[in-house]
Write an enzyme that holds these catalytic residues in place. Structure first.
Site, PDB file in Angstrom:
ATOM      1  N   ASP A  14      26.272  -9.695 -15.093  1.00 38.89           N
ATOM      2  CA  ASP A  14      26.113  -8.875 -13.787  1.00 38.89           C
ATOM      3  C   ASP A  14      26.675  -8.855 -12.559  1.00 38.89           C
ATOM      4  O   ASP A  14      26.172 -10.061 -12.135  1.00 38.89           O
ATOM      5  CB  ASP A  14      24.727  -8.055 -13.400  1.00 38.89           C
ATOM      6  CG  ASP A  14      24.453  -7.591 -14.861  1.00 38.89           C
ATOM      7  OD1 ASP A  14      25.693  -6.903 -16.288  1.00 38.89           O
ATOM      8  OD2 ASP A  14      23.220  -7.232 -15.503  1.00 38.89           O
ATOM      9  N   TRP A  19      21.059 -11.397  -3.740  1.00 37.24           N
ATOM     10  CA  TRP A  19      19.534 -11.019  -4.040  1.00 37.24           C
ATOM     11  C   TRP A  19      18.856 -11.324  -3.726  1.00 37.24           C
ATOM     12  O   TRP A  19      17.445 -12.174  -4.091  1.00 37.24           O
ATOM     13  CB  TRP A  19      19.649 -10.556  -5.142  1.00 37.24           C
ATOM     14  CG  TRP A  19      20.649  -9.436  -5.225  1.00 37.24           C
ATOM     15  CD1 TRP A  19      21.448  -7.849  -4.229  1.00 37.24           C
ATOM     16  CD2 TRP A  19      20.390  -8.114  -6.313  1.00 37.24           C
ATOM     17  NE1 TRP A  19      21.985  -7.103  -4.670  1.00 37.24           N
ATOM     18  CE2 TRP A  19      21.416  -6.435  -6.208  1.00 37.24           C
ATOM     19  CE3 TRP A  19      20.121  -7.898  -7.086  1.00 37.24           C
ATOM     20  CZ2 TRP A  19      21.589  -5.614  -6.808  1.00 37.24           C
ATOM     21  CZ3 TRP A  19      20.434  -6.887  -8.241  1.00 37.24           C
ATOM     22  CH2 TRP A  19      20.781  -5.989  -7.197  1.00 37.24           C
ATOM     23  N   GLU A  50       1.371  -1.251  -0.071  1.00 40.05           N
ATOM     24  CA  GLU A  50       0.190   0.096   0.393  1.00 40.05           C
ATOM     25  C   GLU A  50       1.142   0.724   0.018  1.00 40.05           C
ATOM     26  O   GLU A  50       0.594   2.861  -0.436  1.00 40.05           O
ATOM     27  CB  GLU A  50      -0.963   0.303   0.731  1.00 40.05           C
ATOM     28  CG  GLU A  50      -1.620  -0.791   1.316  1.00 40.05           C
ATOM     29  CD  GLU A  50      -1.931  -2.376   1.749  1.00 40.05           C
ATOM     30  OE1 GLU A  50      -2.332  -3.381   2.000  1.00 40.05           O
ATOM     31  OE2 GLU A  50      -0.704  -2.467   1.975  1.00 40.05           O
ATOM     32  N   CYS A  78      22.493   2.014 -14.903  1.00 38.06           N
ATOM     33  CA  CYS A  78      22.447   0.642 -14.535  1.00 38.06           C
ATOM     34  C   CYS A  78      20.691   0.417 -15.520  1.00 38.06           C
ATOM     35  O   CYS A  78      20.987   1.191 -16.878  1.00 38.06           O
ATOM     36  CB  CYS A  78      21.709   0.983 -13.504  1.00 38.06           C
ATOM     37  SG  CYS A  78      21.444  -0.147 -12.320  1.00 38.06           S
ATOM     38  N   GLU A 128      28.664  -5.285  -2.577  1.00 33.41           N
ATOM     39  CA  GLU A 128      27.797  -5.145  -1.419  1.00 33.41           C
ATOM     40  C   GLU A 128      27.842  -5.883  -0.487  1.00 33.41           C
ATOM     41  O   GLU A 128      27.782  -6.019   0.719  1.00 33.41           O
ATOM     42  CB  GLU A 128      26.643  -4.973  -1.602  1.00 33.41           C
ATOM     43  CG  GLU A 128      25.867  -6.207  -2.555  1.00 33.41           C
ATOM     44  CD  GLU A 128      24.433  -5.862  -2.812  1.00 33.41           C
ATOM     45  OE1 GLU A 128      23.552  -6.847  -2.330  1.00 33.41           O
ATOM     46  OE2 GLU A 128      24.489  -4.837  -3.718  1.00 33.41           O
ATOM     47  N   SER A 174      17.865  -4.182 -19.762  1.00 37.12           N
ATOM     48  CA  SER A 174      16.804  -3.944 -19.475  1.00 37.12           C
ATOM     49  C   SER A 174      16.293  -2.529 -20.122  1.00 37.12           C
ATOM     50  O   SER A 174      16.571  -1.812 -19.810  1.00 37.12           O
ATOM     51  CB  SER A 174      16.922  -4.192 -18.369  1.00 37.12           C
ATOM     52  OG  SER A 174      16.516  -3.105 -17.222  1.00 37.12           O
ATOM     53  N   LYS A 216       3.979   1.361  -1.400  1.00 36.18           N
ATOM     54  CA  LYS A 216       4.005   1.816  -2.951  1.00 36.18           C
ATOM     55  C   LYS A 216       3.697   2.819  -3.321  1.00 36.18           C
ATOM     56  O   LYS A 216       3.925   3.505  -4.409  1.00 36.18           O
ATOM     57  CB  LYS A 216       4.871   0.839  -3.674  1.00 36.18           C
ATOM     58  CG  LYS A 216       4.653   1.043  -5.198  1.00 36.18           C
ATOM     59  CD  LYS A 216       5.423  -0.865  -5.235  1.00 36.18           C
ATOM     60  CE  LYS A 216       5.789  -0.958  -6.921  1.00 36.18           C
ATOM     61  NZ  LYS A 216       7.045   0.021  -7.104  1.00 36.18           N
ATOM     62  N   HIS A 218      18.243   6.139 -11.889  1.00 35.54           N
ATOM     63  CA  HIS A 218      17.227   6.411 -10.472  1.00 35.54           C
ATOM     64  C   HIS A 218      17.062   7.729 -10.511  1.00 35.54           C
ATOM     65  O   HIS A 218      15.432   7.624  -8.997  1.00 35.54           O
ATOM     66  CB  HIS A 218      18.320   6.021  -9.155  1.00 35.54           C
ATOM     67  CG  HIS A 218      18.696   4.511  -9.379  1.00 35.54           C
ATOM     68  ND1 HIS A 218      19.523   3.718 -10.427  1.00 35.54           N
ATOM     69  CD2 HIS A 218      18.249   3.490  -9.640  1.00 35.54           C
ATOM     70  CE1 HIS A 218      19.999   2.396 -10.265  1.00 35.54           C
ATOM     71  NE2 HIS A 218      18.489   1.903  -9.302  1.00 35.54           N
TER      72      HIS A 218
END
Length: 782
Positions: A624, A586, A35, A751, A630, A458, A37, A719
């Site tokens: 990738d 991930w 909700e 990206c 990270e 993408s 988002k 972004h």
């Protein structure tokens, strides 16, 4: 390694009641159906007004607190909720609004807040990078010698008031002042050697004012999160932490202070905080921070102070081992004035509720615990610690059975996969020729111009594409109809790239829901969720798959669509894969064997795909690895072992191709200066990296380290909704040329473009190509 279940010394079977609280550091923000988002993105698009957005947020907070209370959590966190990012919220709380955003923030605080996060067409946003070694991104504070802080505790006070009005025992949670400064970077125009920690004396009075405001509003305890102290810290930084909590602890008007750390052991910082005049510590006691137990004993414990023991892992989705946790808690009883039970960190990092996953095998679902299940685990452990193990005998028996079920399941062990992994040799992870010779062969084979242009992979995922996937799942669209839709999208993407003048094309990935999940759904050993959403940044949520067992690739995963795209152009089309480290980082990865063993299994599965792509005529293959940096352990002593298996797994993925096949990799939104040697050890031919928000700093880092391969530092920050003009892209490109020779420089966005709209994508890529052509002409005529 498999869980070992033996009789352990825990609390006594019939212990007298102790005052034990169950609590957590934070809770998922998004809501059961995301909700938050939907409300935030609706606000950005003008479909939701500010009042409606605030009401949605208030409803979510109230729902989350009530869920926690009903589960038995006796002290709920406040202040952990955020419209976008809790570090950005801290910047607002201390008045650290960058000069370029002050006018917007003064005109409308909510719009100014989102401008800092996302930027506007005219003003760049704050830089974004990873929150320690998680996949959560935070907005980096920009500070300089002229920064002045001012307190604004209105949001923190208001949310505390909301929880207290519900009759709940509430504890505000704030990013601690030391961590805030250590996460910050010099503002644009400030010398790079400026150390934000030097602003501590200006910041502490602001924190003192916020603490006083919270105390006046009814806070008994306030939690100050200092996860930066689990990293290697200089004596000066440890001294700053000691001074911080000596001064805050001495305040006359303050609540009780609970200083929290997580993600690793505190090490030398534990002695500093144990001696500080604060009222309690919250420590991580999960496997990655197991040293905290011995370290706490070594410093003499916390006599007379509260210890919040993080024994339930807040970062993974596997059920807790209750007997092991009770053994740890029983030991801790002798080391502190009181012991409470908690998650190791905020539950922000896990999905909300595993019971929503109706498609997961019920046996496997018993092995999983999302946020709501973890709160139940915490309350069971708190009850066992308070009342003795007899009070939770049924829960202990069920937990023991579930752990044994997982340990002995054929899902978790495939003899063929294990035999193949054991047979790997060093030669399997090395290309047949060194980079210098490969580069010559690749230039001859590909015939690319100077400053070749490309994208990261993408293209925009339109509503029509998402609808087609939903229709396929629901049976409203058959497989043939879905494939026709994907083919049409690929044709459009290829035609656009050719018209725009890009040199190395991509098929756009219209068939992919997520760069990890797409592959996980086609590999054995992985489980996909339907509702397991986790926040990555802002309104970007992902569904990390669950890596539950041994990994293999039954069939090709990408060859069909890559070759379909290549048949429609004479220009090279990149094959696109997600690398083994990112597939682990991930995902919610299995915790019953070393990560390096799991990475090797994934690498061998991906190696099969790479070899099939090459055999089908693909000359450029991108693997990738945005998670390489990270996932770097937080302590330097652990780096070498991690980088050894991480780089080996990448080379194992790509080591079987011909010299004239060009291997690319991509990384984004992290600090790369300390892993340049590891990046070279990947033995990729070309690397593309985020660079636009950080003003090409990464290009300078690579140049300074003597990185000898081809590099594509991004010239478009994807972004942000901004459309950079050609002049802006050219300016960044000129900066890159100051660090990387033109014959080794590529031009690309930061990206992938999945989250962008087609209008901004088309304009931005046209400007990117125009900038490259300008610079190419200048270099060739100049």
């Amino acid at each position: 390694m498999t869980p070992q279940h033996t009789t352990r010394s825990t609390t006594s079977a019939a212990a007298p009641d102790r005052a034990v609280r169950a609590t957590v550091h934070g809770y998922p923000r998004q809501g059961r159906n995301r909700e938050l988002k939907k409300a935030v993105e609706g606000y950005w698009k003008g479909r939701v007004d500010a009042d409606a957005l605030r009401e949605t947020a208030a409803t979510l907070r109230r729902t989350h607190w009530q869920q926690l209370a009903e589960a038995g959590i006796g002290e709920v966190p406040t202040g952990d909720f955020s419209y976008y990012d809790h570090v950005l919220d801290t910047s607002v709380m201390v008045g650290a609004v960058p000069p370029r955003h002050r006018a917007a923030f003064a005109a409308d605080a909510l719009d100014g807040y989102f401008a800092m996060a996302r930027g506007t067409q005219d003003v760049a946003p704050l830089e974004m990078t990873k929150w320690f070694d998680t996949n959560y991104h935070y907005l980096v504070p920009e500070l300089g010698p002229d920064t002045e802080f001012t307190a604004d505790s209105a949001r923190q006070v208001a949310e505390l008031g909301e929880a207290l009005a519900l009759g709940l025992n509430a504890r505000p949670v704030l990013v601690g002042p030391v961590t805030y400064l250590l996460l910050a970077k010099p503002a644009p125009g400030v010398p790079a050697d400026f150390q934000p920690i030097t602003l501590l004396d200006r910041l502490l009075p602001v924190y003192a004012e916020v603490l006083a405001d919270l105390r006046a509003a009814g806070a008994e305890w306030v939690q100050l999160d200092e996860p930066a102290l689990v990293q290697d810290r200089t004596p000066a930084e440890l001294g700053a932490a000691a001074r911080t909590y000596r001064e805050l602890g001495a305040l006359a008007e303050r609540p009780k202070l609970l200083v929290a750390s997580y993600f690793d052991r505190l090490g030398e910082a534990l002695a500093v905080l144990a001696k500080a005049p604060v009222d309690g510590l919250a420590l991580d006691f999960t496997d990655r921070a197991a040293g905290n137990l011995a370290d706490l004993a070594a410093v003499g414990g916390l006599p007379g102070k509260r210890l919040v023991a993080g024994v339930v892992n807040g970062r993974n989705v596997w059920i807790n081992d209750h007997e092991a946790s009770l053994a740890t808690l029983g030991t801790l009883l002798g080391l502190a004035g009181s012991v409470d039970v908690s998650s190791s960190c905020s539950l922000l990092h896990v999905p909300l509720d595993v019971t929503a996953e109706r498609d997961v095998d019920p046996q496997v679902r018993r092995w999983l615990a999302f946020a709501r299940q973890k709160t139940a685990e915490i309350t069971v452990l708190a009850r066992g610690l308070a009342q003795g193990t007899d009070s939770i005998a049924a829960e202990l028996a069920a937990n023991r059975a579930d752990l044994a079920s997982r340990a002995h399941s054929p899902i978790t062990h495939d003899p063929a996969v294990r035999a193949r992994t054991a047979a790997v040799t060093d030669a399997d992870g090395r290309r047949s020729q060194p980079y210098a010779r490969r580069a010559v062969a690749q230039r001859a084979h590909l015939g690319l111009p100077l400053l070749p242009t490309t994208t990261i992979g993408s293209f925009p995922q339109t509503a029509e594409l998402r609808t087609a996937r939903a229709d396929l799942r629901a049976g409203r669209l058959d497989e043939a109809g879905y494939e026709r839709r994907i083919e049409a999208e690929i044709r459009e993407v290829i035609a656009f790239q050719e018209k725009t003048g890009l040199d190395v094309l991509v098929h756009g990935e219209p068939e992919r829901n997520d760069m990890v999940q797409y592959f996980a759904e086609q590999l054995t050993g992985y489980l996909a969720t339907q509702h397991g959403w986790v926040q990555s940044y802002g309104t970007r949520y992902v569904r990390p798959p669950v890596l539950a067992g041994d990994i293999s690739r039954p069939d090709p995963m990408t060859v069909r669509w890559t070759t379909y795209a290549q048949a429609r152009t004479a220009k090279p089309v990149k094959g696109m894969l997600t690398g083994p480290v990112t597939m682990l980082a991930w995902s919610f990865v299995r915790d019953d064997q070393p990560l390096g063993d799991t990475a090797r299994q994934v690498a061998l599965a991906l190696r099969d795909e790479v070899n099939d792509l090459e055999a089908a005529g693909t000359s450029v293959i991108q693997v990738d690895e945005p998670a390489l940096r990270e996932t770097l352990p937080l302590r330097a002593a652990d780096h070498a072992d991690y980088l050894a298996w991480a780089t080996e797994s990448f080379r194992l993925t790509t080591g079987g191709v011909r010299p004239d096949t060009q291997i690319h990799t991509h990384m984004c939104y992290a600090e790369f200066g300390d892993i340049v040697a590891a990046i070279e050890d990947l033995d990729a031919d070309v690397i593309s990296l985020e660079a636009a928000r950080s003003h090409m700093r990464v290009a300078d880092e690579l140049a300074g380290a003597g990185y000898p391969r081809e590099v594509g530092p991004g010239v478009w920050d994807i972004h942000s909704p901004r459309v950079p003009c050609a002049d802006e892209a050219a300016t960044l490109l000129r900066k890159a040329l100051g660090a990387v020779p033109a014959e080794r420089l590529w031009v690309n966005p930061d990206c992938g473009l999945k989250t962008r709209g087609w209008t901004e994508t088309k304009a931005s890529l046209e400007h990117l190509v125009e900038a490259a052509h300008r610079m190419r002409a200048r270099l060739t005529t100049g």
